[in-house]
Design a protein around this motif. Structure first.
Motif, short mmCIF file in Angstrom:
data_model
loop_
_atom_site.label_atom_id
_atom_site.label_comp_id
_atom_site.label_asym_id
_atom_site.label_seq_id
_atom_site.Cartn_x
_atom_site.Cartn_y
_atom_site.Cartn_z
N SER A 70 30.99 105.52 20.78
CA SER A 70 31.92 105.23 21.86
C SER A 70 31.24 104.48 22.99
CB SER A 70 32.55 106.54 22.37
OG SER A 70 33.62 106.26 23.23
N LYS A 71 30.01 104.84 23.30
CA LYS A 71 29.26 104.09 24.32
C LYS A 71 29.15 102.63 23.92
CE LYS A 71 26.05 107.71 25.70
NZ LYS A 71 24.62 108.09 25.74
N GLY A 72 28.85 102.39 22.64
CA GLY A 72 28.67 101.03 22.16
C GLY A 72 29.95 100.23 22.10
N SER A 73 31.04 100.86 21.73
CA SER A 73 32.28 100.12 21.53
C SER A 73 33.22 100.15 22.74
CB SER A 73 33.02 100.63 20.30
OG SER A 73 33.42 101.98 20.46
N ARG A 74 33.15 101.21 23.52
CA ARG A 74 34.07 101.36 24.66
C ARG A 74 33.39 101.27 26.01
NH1 ARG A 74 36.92 106.79 22.43
NH2 ARG A 74 38.45 105.83 21.06
N GLY A 75 32.12 101.59 26.03
CA GLY A 75 31.38 101.59 27.28
C GLY A 75 31.18 103.00 27.82
N ILE A 76 30.21 103.12 28.68
CA ILE A 76 29.80 104.42 29.22
C ILE A 76 30.87 105.06 30.11
CG2 ILE A 76 28.58 103.47 31.22
CD1 ILE A 76 27.17 106.32 29.16
N ASP A 77 31.72 104.26 30.72
CA ASP A 77 32.70 104.79 31.68
C ASP A 77 34.06 105.14 31.07
OD1 ASP A 77 30.88 104.57 33.79
OD2 ASP A 77 31.45 102.49 34.16
N HIS A 78 34.23 104.93 29.78
CA HIS A 78 35.50 105.24 29.14
C HIS A 78 35.69 106.75 29.09
CE1 HIS A 78 38.62 105.52 26.07
NE2 HIS A 78 38.88 104.25 26.33
N THR A 79 36.91 107.20 29.32
CA THR A 79 37.16 108.65 29.38
C THR A 79 36.80 109.36 28.08
OG1 THR A 79 39.49 108.32 28.77
CG2 THR A 79 38.99 108.47 31.10
N GLU A 80 37.04 108.73 26.94
CA GLU A 80 36.71 109.40 25.68
C GLU A 80 35.20 109.41 25.42
OE1 GLU A 80 39.31 108.39 22.42
OE2 GLU A 80 41.05 108.52 23.71
N THR A 81 34.49 108.41 25.94
CA THR A 81 33.02 108.43 25.87
C THR A 81 32.50 109.60 26.70
OG1 THR A 81 32.92 106.02 25.65
CG2 THR A 81 30.90 107.14 26.33
N LEU A 82 33.02 109.72 27.90
CA LEU A 82 32.58 110.80 28.79
C LEU A 82 32.92 112.18 28.20
CD1 LEU A 82 33.60 109.17 32.17
CD2 LEU A 82 31.28 109.43 31.25
N SER A 83 34.08 112.30 27.60
CA SER A 83 34.46 113.58 26.96
C SER A 83 33.48 113.95 25.86
CB SER A 83 35.87 113.50 26.39
OG SER A 83 36.82 113.40 27.41
N ALA A 84 33.10 112.97 25.05
CA ALA A 84 32.14 113.24 23.97
C ALA A 84 30.78 113.61 24.55
CB ALA A 84 32.02 112.03 23.06
N MET A 85 30.36 112.92 25.60
CA MET A 85 29.07 113.23 26.22
C MET A 85 29.06 114.64 26.81
SD MET A 85 28.36 109.50 27.96
CE MET A 85 26.94 110.06 28.90
N ILE A 86 30.17 115.06 27.39
CA ILE A 86 30.28 116.42 27.92
C ILE A 86 30.13 117.44 26.80
CG2 ILE A 86 31.92 118.09 28.89
CD1 ILE A 86 32.95 115.70 30.64
N ARG A 87 30.76 117.17 25.65
CA ARG A 87 30.67 118.09 24.52
C ARG A 87 29.26 118.12 23.94
NH1 ARG A 87 34.43 120.73 26.51
NH2 ARG A 87 36.50 119.92 26.21
N VAL A 88 28.57 116.99 23.95
CA VAL A 88 27.16 116.97 23.51
C VAL A 88 26.34 117.88 24.43
CG1 VAL A 88 25.09 115.56 23.28
CG2 VAL A 88 27.27 114.72 22.38
N ALA A 89 26.54 117.73 25.72
CA ALA A 89 25.81 118.58 26.69
C ALA A 89 26.14 120.05 26.47
CB ALA A 89 26.14 118.15 28.11
N GLU A 90 27.41 120.33 26.21
CA GLU A 90 27.83 121.71 25.94
C GLU A 90 27.11 122.25 24.70
OE1 GLU A 90 32.00 124.18 25.28
OE2 GLU A 90 31.99 122.03 24.91
N GLY A 91 27.02 121.41 23.66
CA GLY A 91 26.34 121.82 22.44
C GLY A 91 24.86 122.06 22.65
N TYR A 92 24.23 121.18 23.44
CA TYR A 92 22.81 121.36 23.75
C TYR A 92 22.60 122.67 24.50
CZ TYR A 92 21.81 116.46 22.52
OH TYR A 92 21.65 115.25 21.87
N SER A 93 23.49 122.95 25.45
CA SER A 93 23.38 124.20 26.20
C SER A 93 23.53 125.40 25.28
CB SER A 93 24.45 124.23 27.29
OG SER A 93 24.43 125.45 27.98
N TYR A 94 24.51 125.34 24.40
CA TYR A 94 24.75 126.43 23.46
C TYR A 94 23.53 126.65 22.57
CZ TYR A 94 27.04 129.29 19.93
OH TYR A 94 27.37 130.31 19.07
N ALA A 95 22.87 125.56 22.20
CA ALA A 95 21.70 125.64 21.31
C ALA A 95 20.41 125.93 22.06
CB ALA A 95 21.57 124.35 20.51
N GLY A 96 20.50 126.09 23.38
CA GLY A 96 19.31 126.35 24.17
C GLY A 96 18.43 125.13 24.36
N ARG A 97 19.03 123.96 24.24
CA ARG A 97 18.28 122.71 24.39
C ARG A 97 18.53 122.15 25.77
NH1 ARG A 97 19.97 119.28 19.28
NH2 ARG A 97 18.75 117.71 20.33
#
Length: 97
Positions: A70-97
């Motif tokens: 999504s970053k590559g095709s839509r850009g960093i500021d697209h709402t769906e890019t940001l939503s995915a990035m938030i979920r990545v951060a959530e996953g890292y937190s859950y995994a203790g990363r």
């Protein structure tokens, strides 16, 4: 099929959402391409179903791929890019990363 998988997710029918999502995503990648907005949305919904089923080991790589594509095709500021990035951060937190 993607809409039905999304409906299953919203209805809490996670096993059905995952099963159908796992069928939709590869087909969408083949027919529309991996960076197509509909493909990315289907991937995101599948990852959300994995997350809601407490299957973070399955969800996190999908969220990471969606964020990257999504970053590559839509850009960093697209709402769906940001939503995915938030979920990545959530996953890292859950995994203790």
């Amino acid at each position: 099929m993607a809409d039905l998988a999304w409906g299953y997710l919203n209805a809490g029918r996670l096993a059905d959402a995952i099963k159908l999502g796992e069928e939709v995503v590869p087909r969408s990648k083949t027919v529309l391409g991996a960076d197509h907005p509909a493909t990315l949305r289907s991937m995101f919904h599948l990852a959300m179903a994995y997350r809601d089923a407490d299957r973070w080991s399955d969800a996190l790589p999908v969220f990471e791929e969606v964020a990257k594509r999504s970053k590559g095709s839509r850009g960093i500021d697209h709402t769906e890019t940001l939503s995915a990035m938030i979920r990545v951060a959530e996953g890292y937190s859950y995994a203790g990363r």
